[in-house]
Design a protein around this motif. Structure first.
Motif, PDB file in Angstrom:
ATOM      1  N   MET A 467      41.117 -21.289  28.832  1.00 55.17           N
ATOM      2  CA  MET A 467      40.678 -22.418  29.644  1.00 55.17           C
ATOM      3  C   MET A 467      39.432 -23.077  29.038  1.00 55.17           C
ATOM      4  SD  MET A 467      41.366 -20.663  33.392  1.00 55.17           S
ATOM      5  CE  MET A 467      40.967 -22.062  34.425  1.00 55.17           C
ATOM      6  N   GLU A 470      40.244 -25.419  26.431  1.00 51.83           N
ATOM      7  CA  GLU A 470      41.105 -26.494  26.940  1.00 51.83           C
ATOM      8  C   GLU A 470      42.559 -26.291  26.514  1.00 51.83           C
ATOM      9  OE1 GLU A 470      39.468 -30.559  27.412  1.00 51.83           O
ATOM     10  OE2 GLU A 470      37.780 -29.826  26.212  1.00 51.83           O
ATOM     11  N   ILE A 485      42.997 -19.944  39.234  1.00 50.38           N
ATOM     12  CA  ILE A 485      43.914 -21.036  38.902  1.00 50.38           C
ATOM     13  C   ILE A 485      44.454 -21.671  40.176  1.00 50.38           C
ATOM     14  CG2 ILE A 485      46.131 -21.599  37.825  1.00 50.38           C
ATOM     15  CD1 ILE A 485      45.606 -19.395  35.807  1.00 50.38           C
ATOM     16  N   ASP A 486      44.265 -22.970  40.282  1.00 47.76           N
ATOM     17  CA  ASP A 486      44.864 -23.776  41.344  1.00 47.76           C
ATOM     18  C   ASP A 486      46.172 -24.330  40.790  1.00 47.76           C
ATOM     19  OD1 ASP A 486      45.500 -25.388  43.448  1.00 47.76           O
ATOM     20  OD2 ASP A 486      43.627 -26.524  43.456  1.00 47.76           O
ATOM     21  N   LYS A 489      47.015 -27.722  39.102  1.00 43.33           N
ATOM     22  CA  LYS A 489      45.782 -28.491  38.892  1.00 43.33           C
ATOM     23  C   LYS A 489      44.943 -27.939  37.744  1.00 43.33           C
ATOM     24  CE  LYS A 489      45.498 -30.135  43.672  1.00 43.33           C
ATOM     25  NZ  LYS A 489      44.684 -30.195  44.916  1.00 43.33           N
ATOM     26  N   THR A 490      44.695 -26.633  37.753  1.00 45.22           N
ATOM     27  CA  THR A 490      43.945 -26.037  36.650  1.00 45.22           C
ATOM     28  C   THR A 490      44.819 -25.065  35.858  1.00 45.22           C
ATOM     29  OG1 THR A 490      43.103 -24.332  38.165  1.00 45.22           O
ATOM     30  CG2 THR A 490      41.720 -26.273  37.809  1.00 45.22           C
ATOM     31  N   VAL A 520      45.200 -31.146  33.116  1.00 45.12           N
ATOM     32  CA  VAL A 520      45.126 -29.766  33.619  1.00 45.12           C
ATOM     33  C   VAL A 520      44.114 -28.966  32.804  1.00 45.12           C
ATOM     34  CG1 VAL A 520      46.404 -27.586  33.780  1.00 45.12           C
ATOM     35  CG2 VAL A 520      47.439 -29.707  34.625  1.00 45.12           C
ATOM     36  N   ARG A 522      41.622 -30.108  31.006  1.00 46.88           N
ATOM     37  CA  ARG A 522      40.261 -30.628  31.207  1.00 46.88           C
ATOM     38  C   ARG A 522      39.654 -30.072  32.494  1.00 46.88           C
ATOM     39  NH1 ARG A 522      37.543 -33.858  34.036  1.00 46.88           N
ATOM     40  NH2 ARG A 522      39.343 -34.435  35.305  1.00 46.88           N
ATOM     41  N   ARG A 523      40.444 -30.061  33.569  1.00 49.30           N
ATOM     42  CA  ARG A 523      39.937 -29.517  34.834  1.00 49.30           C
ATOM     43  C   ARG A 523      39.653 -28.020  34.719  1.00 49.30           C
ATOM     44  NH1 ARG A 523      43.852 -33.267  37.361  1.00 49.30           N
ATOM     45  NH2 ARG A 523      45.411 -31.600  37.268  1.00 49.30           N
ATOM     46  N   ALA A 524      40.496 -27.300  33.962  1.00 50.52           N
ATOM     47  CA  ALA A 524      40.277 -25.868  33.776  1.00 50.52           C
ATOM     48  C   ALA A 524      38.975 -25.615  33.021  1.00 50.52           C
ATOM     49  CB  ALA A 524      41.457 -25.255  33.025  1.00 50.52           C
ATOM     50  N   ARG A 525      38.728 -26.405  31.997  1.00 48.61           N
ATOM     51  CA  ARG A 525      37.482 -26.265  31.234  1.00 48.61           C
ATOM     52  C   ARG A 525      36.268 -26.502  32.143  1.00 48.61           C
ATOM     53  NH1 ARG A 525      34.496 -25.564  26.169  1.00 48.61           N
ATOM     54  NH2 ARG A 525      32.523 -26.575  26.650  1.00 48.61           N
ATOM     55  N   LEU A 527      36.047 -26.031  35.300  1.00 45.24           N
ATOM     56  CA  LEU A 527      35.925 -24.896  36.214  1.00 45.24           C
ATOM     57  C   LEU A 527      35.229 -23.718  35.535  1.00 45.24           C
ATOM     58  CD1 LEU A 527      36.627 -23.396  38.865  1.00 45.24           C
ATOM     59  CD2 LEU A 527      38.817 -22.796  37.811  1.00 45.24           C
TER      60      LEU A 527
END
Length: 562
Positions: A467, A470, A485-486, A489-490, A520, A522-525, A527
């Motif tokens: 994550m 990325e 993890i959502d 989303k992530t 996905v 980018r949002r994980a990074r 988080l």
């Protein structure tokens, strides 16, 4: 029916088929008689008629289908679902006598029957195996459940050691760990020590029960290490004697706190050593297993001591709430803390900046235009690389650029059986089995999707690192992973121990368009940057050590801390 019986039936079928061809009316184009079906499987343990006490029980067996390995095995005891079995357990005997697919047809389930709600007496054990095309095999055995024994007394929560007057400077802390080899818990400790050393929050010494390459890293940090041995198999007297020897070794070195890393059978004595020294202990527990499973092979008296150590520790530290809940019955209220551990994101970013992705792919034998799915982790049934290979075969035809890389092969039977299975696969040119390597960062950079198919994980480091790179992640929804993890989303989530669910998850992730997949990632990074920053984690752990040892440092408040 035994494997030998099946082999005899196969020989008889071949003889009958040969006689039919030799008959004068037979022609070269005449179809052979279909073979008699191979046995669908067997429950190896427990055996029929066996009595099972209400404690840890193993269910082991195998199931095979003409269309491939089983995709899921539901285990029922009486009217209750006991659990879903682990798949892909190696069976070299079946590989030799049947085929490569059968070599990975083993399954197993380990459950604590003390939590089973059914009645005593006879009960039917049923293992319902599901095949690749919806087939079902139902294996059964009648067992006897023994009445529950008198429940053991809960662990005695003795008074915690009270720190004496704190000295000046960093807290002299003994870090007690199981090994200095490569692994998630070991790398966690290395990162933590590096951060604590840079902040001068502790003066660390490491005691480990196994040497390894991380010892050189400790030397570079200026952290002394001591290699010792603990053999809990020798019984209570020998165990107590060894703890006393370690107390004598540590006495006079000025330690003010002990930090125990992992809950293995060789690390819980770290809390007992702290008790002997009269100093507090903190315990970082990474294992998502209840104590009954972690310490099932210990002598009952030694096991009782391990459970008591949970209550004796000044604080138990977990990276996931789901893991923390497993240990709540064994410790004081307010002493179990969830603190998601941190990553050195700056170090990962430096690796990203210097990666030449096309060159890395060429060096690894991966086509430059491939859509690369990677799984990083030692090949073993818990990591479910067999199920991942099956799931990849399900979706590979619809994604002609997709390749799968399994990074973590060893020189052992599990890896050999997996390699044999891959070599028999119609997609063998697109499945790469890579030996275990200490440096996996290039694989994050050259891949398009990381898959964590494990059936037990607390909060795997590989997922966090992916994550941070990325790199989008598909993972099973076990313990800390759904807390991280959502779904959609992530990253993406799927059920564990279910090949069909894993194949569906792969299809979801691979069918996602490049722009959405990038979003996905980018949002994980973001988080990971917010939730898993190593400096913040190191500061919180350092302040916690200072607080329990009597140093006047306030611990920062944060989500998840009790």
């Amino acid at each position: 029916m035994s494997v030998i019986d099946n082999a005899i039936r196969g020989v008889r079928w071949r003889l009958r088929a040969t006689r039919r061809i030799w008959r004068t009316e037979a022609t070269s184009g005449m179809p052979l008689l279909p073979p008699e079906p191979i046995p669908d499987g067997r429950i190896d343990a427990p055996s029929a008629g066996e009595s099972l006490p209400r404690e840890i029980a193993w269910v082991r067996g195998w199931a095979t289908f003409p269309t491939g390995p089983c995709t899921r095995v539901d285990v029922h005891l009486g009217e209750h679902l006991l659990g879903v079995a682990r798949l892909g357990v190696g069976r070299d005997d079946l590989a030799r006598q049947l085929n490569p697919t059968a070599g990975l047809s083993g399954f197993e389930l380990k459950e604590d029957l003390a939590t089973w709600s059914g009645p005593d007496g006879e009960a039917e054990l049923r293992c319902v195996a599901h095949g690749p095309r919806g087939e079902r095999h139902e294996l059964s055995a009648t067992v006897t459940i023994e009445p529950a024994a008198e429940p053991p007394a809960p662990p005695e929560l003795r008074p915690m050691p009270v720190a004496g007057s704190a000295g000046d400077g960093p807290v002299r802390t003994l870090f007690f760990t199981h090994q200095l080899t490569l692994g998630g818990a070991q790398l966690y400790l290395q990162d933590l020590l590096r951060e604590l050393a840079s902040r001068k929050l502790v003066d660390a010494t490491v005691l480990s029960t196994m040497d390894g390459p991380l010892r050189d890293e400790l030397d570079e940090l200026g952290v002394p290490s001591h290699i010792t041995s603990i053999d809990v198999a020798k019984g209570p007297s020998a165990h107590l004697g060894r703890v006393e020897e370690l107390v004598a070794w540590a006495d006079g070195r000025g330690f003010e706190a002990v930090f125990v890393n992992t809950a293995t059978v060789t690390t819980f004595p770290g809390v007992q050593v702290a008790n002997g020294l009269g100093i507090p202990a903190l315990w970082a527990i990474h294992e998502s297993f209840p104590p009954a499973l972690i310490w099932e092979d210990l002598d009952p008296v030694v096991r009782r001591g391990a459970e008591a150590a949970l209550g004796d520790a000044a604080a138990l530290i977990f990276e996931a709430d789901a893991t923390r809940r497993l240990f709540e019955p064994f410790a004081r209220q307010g002493k179990l803390l969830t603190i998601p551990y941190g990553l050195d994101i700056g170090e990962l970013d430096a690796e990203r900046a210097q990666l030449d992705r096309p060159q890395a792919r060429r060096a690894s034998g991966v086509p430059e235009d491939a859509e690369l799915v990677v799984c990083i982790g030692t090949v073993e049934p818990r990591k479910a690389q067999v199920s991942l290979t099956e799931a990849f075969e399900r979706v590979a035809a619809g994604h002609d650029r997709a390749h799968l890389a399994i990074v973590g092969g060893r020189r052992d039977e599990e890896t050999r059986l997996l390699r044999n299975y891959i070599e028999a696969s119609p997609f063998r040119e697109r499945i790469h089995l890579i030996p275990i390597t200490p440096d996996v960062h290039d694989w994050y950079g050259m891949s398009d999707l990381l898959v964590c198919a494990s059936d037990v994980e607390s909060l795997p480091r590989t997922v966090l690192e992916a994550m941070a790179w990325e790199l989008p992640v598909l993972a099973t929804d076990v313990y800390g992973l759904p807390e991280l993890i959502d779904d959609g989303k992530t990253g993406w989530l799927c059920r564990p121990r279910d090949v069909n669910a894993l194949a569906d998850g792969l299809e979801r992730a691979l069918a996602t368009g490049p722009e959405e997949r990038h979003e996905v990632a980018r949002r994980a990074r973001a988080l990971v940057e917010r939730r898993h920053d190593l400096p913040t984690y190191g500061q919180r752990i350092g302040e916690l050590i200072n607080r329990v040892s009597g140093h006047a440092v306030e611990v920062q408040s944060g989500a998840g801390e009790a």
